[in-house]
Write a protein that holds these residues in place. Structure first.
Motif, PDB file in Angstrom:
ATOM      1  N   GLY A   1       0.818  -1.215   0.000  1.00  0.00           N
ATOM      2  CA  GLY A   1       0.000   0.000   0.000  1.00  0.00           C
ATOM      3  C   GLY A   1       0.844   1.254   0.000  1.00  0.00           C
ATOM      4  N   PHE A   2       1.939   1.239   0.756  1.00  0.00           N
ATOM      5  CA  PHE A   2       2.855   2.380   0.780  1.00  0.00           C
ATOM      6  C   PHE A   2       3.508   2.583  -0.581  1.00  0.00           C
ATOM      7  N   CYS A   3       3.937   1.490  -1.208  1.00  0.00           N
ATOM      8  CA  CYS A   3       4.591   1.591  -2.519  1.00  0.00           C
ATOM      9  C   CYS A   3       3.649   2.160  -3.572  1.00  0.00           C
ATOM     10  N   ILE A   4       2.402   1.694  -3.593  1.00  0.00           N
ATOM     11  CA  ILE A   4       1.471   2.197  -4.610  1.00  0.00           C
ATOM     12  C   ILE A   4       1.082   3.649  -4.326  1.00  0.00           C
ATOM     13  N   LYS A   5       1.040   4.008  -3.053  1.00  0.00           N
ATOM     14  CA  LYS A   5       0.746   5.398  -2.689  1.00  0.00           C
ATOM     15  C   LYS A   5       1.864   6.319  -3.170  1.00  0.00           C
ATOM     16  N   LYS A   6       3.114   5.915  -2.951  1.00  0.00           N
ATOM     17  CA  LYS A   6       4.249   6.722  -3.400  1.00  0.00           C
ATOM     18  C   LYS A   6       4.338   6.761  -4.926  1.00  0.00           C
ATOM     19  N   PHE A   7       4.043   5.644  -5.574  1.00  0.00           N
ATOM     20  CA  PHE A   7       4.026   5.613  -7.031  1.00  0.00           C
ATOM     21  C   PHE A   7       2.993   6.596  -7.577  1.00  0.00           C
ATOM     22  N   ASP A   8       1.818   6.609  -6.989  1.00  0.00           N
ATOM     23  CA  ASP A   8       0.774   7.534  -7.438  1.00  0.00           C
ATOM     24  C   ASP A   8       1.192   8.983  -7.227  1.00  0.00           C
ATOM     25  N   GLN A   9       1.883   9.257  -6.118  1.00  0.00           N
ATOM     26  CA  GLN A   9       2.336  10.622  -5.868  1.00  0.00           C
ATOM     27  C   GLN A   9       3.388  11.055  -6.881  1.00  0.00           C
ATOM     28  N   VAL A  10       4.298  10.160  -7.226  1.00  0.00           N
ATOM     29  CA  VAL A  10       5.345  10.487  -8.194  1.00  0.00           C
ATOM     30  C   VAL A  10       4.748  10.683  -9.585  1.00  0.00           C
ATOM     31  N   MET A  11       3.780   9.857  -9.946  1.00  0.00           N
ATOM     32  CA  MET A  11       3.216   9.906 -11.298  1.00  0.00           C
ATOM     33  C   MET A  11       2.147  10.975 -11.473  1.00  0.00           C
ATOM     34  N   GLU A  12       1.709  11.582 -10.385  1.00  0.00           N
ATOM     35  CA  GLU A  12       0.647  12.592 -10.483  1.00  0.00           C
ATOM     36  C   GLU A  12       1.125  13.773 -11.331  1.00  0.00           C
ATOM     37  N   GLY A  13       0.366  14.078 -12.356  1.00  0.00           N
ATOM     38  CA  GLY A  13       0.704  15.171 -13.253  1.00  0.00           C
ATOM     39  C   GLY A  13       1.633  14.793 -14.386  1.00  0.00           C
ATOM     40  N   HIS A  14       2.167  13.600 -14.380  1.00  0.00           N
ATOM     41  CA  HIS A  14       3.105  13.169 -15.422  1.00  0.00           C
ATOM     42  C   HIS A  14       2.520  12.119 -16.360  1.00  0.00           C
ATOM     43  N   MET A  15       1.300  11.751 -16.131  1.00  0.00           N
ATOM     44  CA  MET A  15       0.679  10.686 -16.910  1.00  0.00           C
ATOM     45  C   MET A  15      -0.061  11.307 -18.094  1.00  0.00           C
ATOM     46  N   PRO A  16       0.157  10.792 -19.305  1.00  0.00           N
ATOM     47  CA  PRO A  16      -0.541  11.319 -20.475  1.00  0.00           C
ATOM     48  C   PRO A  16      -2.054  11.094 -20.374  1.00  0.00           C
ATOM     49  N   ALA A  17      -2.793  11.915 -21.078  1.00  0.00           N
ATOM     50  CA  ALA A  17      -4.246  11.800 -21.082  1.00  0.00           C
ATOM     51  C   ALA A  17      -4.651  10.416 -21.580  1.00  0.00           C
TER      52      ALA A  17
END
Length: 140
Positions: free
Chosen positions: A105-121
């Protein structure tokens, strides 16, 4: 020190308490249908090992992942503990579930934080679980 130990104990109990129903059901099934139970039954007796080896660790890891990473943490925690279970299916992985679930859960939470705003539409549903949908224009 005492406060941090109490917080850690409260976190561990938060993983177990929602799954008390499954543990009680396991106990009742064992009391009724085990070889030395009230109504011994060989067919039902085979379910005990599956519940103890698979179901209970998956429930615990899912709950631990949900506590840290929300709904996506729950899913990744359940998937990760299956890998731990398959490493040795003859051993009950309760402690592994209590470690792997929150860690996933911690890993996926951090992954989502890092990828926020960087993911293509179009790919945002893969990382956040929700997409920004625009309302339909026109009549319905």
């Amino acid at each position: 020190m005492k406060n941090s130990v109490q917080r850690f104990g409260k976190f561990l109990s938060a993983m177990i308490m929602p799954n008390i129903g499954a543990l009680i059901a396991f106990g009742f099934l064992a009391a009724f249908f085990n070889g030395s139970g009230w109504i011994p039954h060989e067919g039902f007796a085979t379910i005990f090992s599956a519940i103890l080896v698979y179901l209970i660790p998956i429930l615990i890891a899912s709950t631990g992942g949900r506590l840290i990473g929300g709904e996506r943490g729950s899913i990744i925690g359940a998937i990760a503990v299956v890998g731990a279970i398959m490493s040795d299916p003859d051993t009950t992985m309760l402690m592994a579930a209590m470690i792997i679930g929150p860690l996933s859960g911690f890993c996926i939470k951090k992954f989502d934080q890092v990828m926020e705003g960087h993911m293509p539409a179009g790919f945002e549903m893969l990382t956040t679980g929700t997409a920004t949908l625009k309302p339909l224009s026109g009549n319905r």
